[in-house]
Design an enzyme around this catalytic site. Structure first.
Site, mmCIF file in Angstrom:
data_model
loop_
_atom_site.group_PDB
_atom_site.id
_atom_site.type_symbol
_atom_site.label_atom_id
_atom_site.label_comp_id
_atom_site.label_asym_id
_atom_site.label_seq_id
_atom_site.Cartn_x
_atom_site.Cartn_y
_atom_site.Cartn_z
ATOM 1 C CE1 TYR A 51 28.934 -9.695 58.135
ATOM 2 C CE2 TYR A 51 30.586 -11.382 57.742
ATOM 3 C CZ TYR A 51 29.883 -10.306 58.448
ATOM 4 O OH TYR A 51 30.515 -10.106 59.761
ATOM 5 C CG ASP A 65 17.929 2.144 58.128
ATOM 6 O OD1 ASP A 65 18.875 1.838 58.021
ATOM 7 O OD2 ASP A 65 17.027 1.654 57.140
ATOM 8 C CB VAL A 66 23.399 2.867 60.327
ATOM 9 C CG1 VAL A 66 23.140 2.941 61.980
ATOM 10 C CG2 VAL A 66 23.164 1.347 59.646
ATOM 11 C CB SER A 112 22.846 -6.650 70.776
ATOM 12 O OG SER A 112 22.924 -6.807 69.423
#
Length: 253
Positions: A159, A57-58, A15
């Site tokens: 973040y 899962d990176v 996405s």
């Protein structure tokens, strides 16, 4: 770099920015290897482009190594990696119950920063064996930072820290990989029309979009993808983080 027939790996391809980037690369003739946890988001693009899609899962070392080995076996060695996988939940340092969740902080840093480094290291190692082009170039790696790396808002400590790490990774990685003819750059987008931004309430969106200088709207994912193409096409784009934010400087909240 001529994209025709060259292999590009795109993480976070299900996405948003990753999906738009993968689509534009395919339009320009690149072959695709798509990585995301969500298989459903990659299915149509994989079928349309004939690319390989892998749920992964990176930030998981063993799962990523297995996925990368499959890419090498099925598609060959990449010349491009675009890391777009990431999450952006709010996470307060102190919340109503006391100290914020360390588990949540770790999760955000794990996906955004460790996941980026994980795929950078795998791709870079493979790219060293590529035949150099006329510029001596063997590959290009583009990571996704954020303007939150510089102007993180209240509730974005985790973040901002994760994206600050991505930004800080750019120059030393570019310096180290220069001897192999591999460029490393990053894009720091502002507010883009992605699922992350669309998850905000309309009130929050209106308030945030109002402070964007020009154009006074969220960026479109295809505009991020076009910046990726610009970096790939320009051999001098190396070791830098390129802001893509319509002049926005985020306020505290």
């Amino acid at each position: 770099m001529d994209l025709t027939g060259t292999l590009a790996i795109v993480t976070g391809a299900a996405s948003g920015l990753g999906n738009a980037t993968a689509r534009l690369l395919a339009e320009r003739g690149a072959r695709l290897a798509l990585i995301d946890l969500r298989e459903e988001g990659m299915a149509n693009l994989s079928q349309e482009s004939g690319g390989l899609s892998i749920s992964c899962d990176v930030a998981d070392a063993s799962a990523s190594e297995a996925a990368f080995a499959r890419i090498l076996a099925v598609c060959g060695v990449p010349r491009m990696l675009v890391n777009c996988a990431g999450i952006a939940p709010g996470a307060r340092i102190v919340d109503r119950g006391g100290p914020g969740s360390l588990v949540e902080f770790e999760r955000i840093v794990r996906i955004n920063l460790i996941g980026t480094y994980n795929w950078l290291r795998l791709a870079a190692a493979a790219m060293t064996g590529n035949v150099p082009d006329a510029e001596g170039q063997r590959g290009v790696i583009i990571n996704t930072a954020s303007i939150a790396a510089y102007e993180g808002q209240i509730g974005q400590a985790a973040y901002a820290a994760s994206k600050g790490g991505v930004a800080s990774l750019t120059l030393p990685a570019a310096r180290e990989l220069a001897r192999h003819g591999i460029r490393v750059a990053a894009i720091a987008p502002g507010l883009f029309a992605t699922p992350m931004v669309e998850a905000m309430t309309q009130e929050v969106q209106d308030r945030v979009f109002d402070v964007i200088p020009f154009p006074k709207r969220p960026g479109r994912p295809d505009e991020f993808a076009r910046m990726v193409l610009s970096i790939i096409a320009n051999p001098m784009a190396n070791g830098s983080v390129f802001r893509l934010d319509a002049g926005l400087r985020m306020q505290a909240r």
